[in-house]
Scaffold this active site. Structure first.
Site, PDB file in Angstrom:
ATOM      1  N   HIS A  68       0.824  -1.216   0.000  1.00 59.26           N
ATOM      2  CA  HIS A  68       0.000   0.000   0.000  1.00 59.26           C
ATOM      3  C   HIS A  68       0.858   1.266   0.000  1.00 59.26           C
ATOM      4  O   HIS A  68       0.317   2.367  -0.131  1.00 59.26           O
ATOM      5  CB  HIS A  68      -0.937   0.010   1.211  1.00 59.26           C
ATOM      6  CG  HIS A  68      -0.247   0.379   2.480  1.00 59.26           C
ATOM      7  ND1 HIS A  68       0.635  -0.466   3.121  1.00 59.26           N
ATOM      8  CD2 HIS A  68      -0.277   1.519   3.183  1.00 59.26           C
ATOM      9  CE1 HIS A  68       1.113   0.146   4.196  1.00 59.26           C
ATOM     10  NE2 HIS A  68       0.573   1.350   4.258  1.00 59.26           N
ATOM     11  N   HIS A  83       1.836   6.837  -0.646  1.00 55.00           N
ATOM     12  CA  HIS A  83       0.893   6.063   0.158  1.00 55.00           C
ATOM     13  C   HIS A  83      -0.411   5.943  -0.626  1.00 55.00           C
ATOM     14  O   HIS A  83      -1.061   6.942  -0.922  1.00 55.00           O
ATOM     15  CB  HIS A  83       0.647   6.760   1.493  1.00 55.00           C
ATOM     16  CG  HIS A  83      -0.046   5.910   2.495  1.00 55.00           C
ATOM     17  ND1 HIS A  83      -1.396   5.660   2.442  1.00 55.00           N
ATOM     18  CD2 HIS A  83       0.431   5.237   3.559  1.00 55.00           C
ATOM     19  CE1 HIS A  83      -1.728   4.868   3.453  1.00 55.00           C
ATOM     20  NE2 HIS A  83      -0.636   4.594   4.143  1.00 55.00           N
TER      21      HIS A  83
END
Length: 163
Positions: A68, A83
């Site tokens: 992620h 992110h």
């Protein structure tokens, strides 16, 4: 006159969008950790694409096992943290596929991660993707609106010493 035919020199102190989509200021992100700058200054993009690419030439310094997020460092030593989404760490990597590993040298626009945005959105995840510059000592400027084309649209720049 012959400058028309010379190759345009690329600016090495800028960062391209990591994904195509709507650019928003970091302060508009629906998570205080990001919107209040706790992870660093930066910019965010609400993606309309599944492929996340390198924002610059450099080295992938870390890739979370959950895929992620990843970190990079460019040739000038500027660190960037990408992110993908809010709370997507909870997926433990499901819905993400990596194309590189930590330690890989990449070029702007190279594929880093693919996400399955359809499934993630169906599960209620906000896929706003943050480009963060934690601890950046250099003067940064950011694009805060408009539409970004991954690997192309410049969304962040910094002033090198002496500029």
């Amino acid at each position: 006159m012959f400058k028309l035919f010379s190759k345009k020199e690329e600016n090495t102190n800028d960062f391209a969008a990591v994904v195509s989509g709507k650019i928003i200021p970091l302060t508009a992100v629906n998570d205080d950790v990001f919107s209040k700058g706790m992870m660093g200054t930066g910019v965010a993009i609400v993606p309309d694409d599944d492929v996340i690419v390198a924002p610059c030439d450099g080295e992938v310094t870390m890739l979370f096992p959950t895929m992620h997020a990843f970190g990079m460092k460019n040739e000038d030593g500027v660190e960037i943290l990408v992110h993908i989404g809010i709370d997507t760490v909870n997926k433990q990597g499901v819905g993400f596929k990596k194309f590189v590993d930590a330690g890989t040298t990449v070029h702007r626009g190279d594929k880093i991660i693919r996400m399955n945005s359809y499934d993630l959105k169906q599960e209620g995840y906000d896929l706003t993707t943050m480009m963060l510059f934690p601890g950046c000592e250099k003067k940064m400027s950011f694009t805060t609106d408009g539409y970004a084309k991954k690997g192309k649209t410049i969304v962040a720049e910094y002033k090198k010493e002496g500029e």
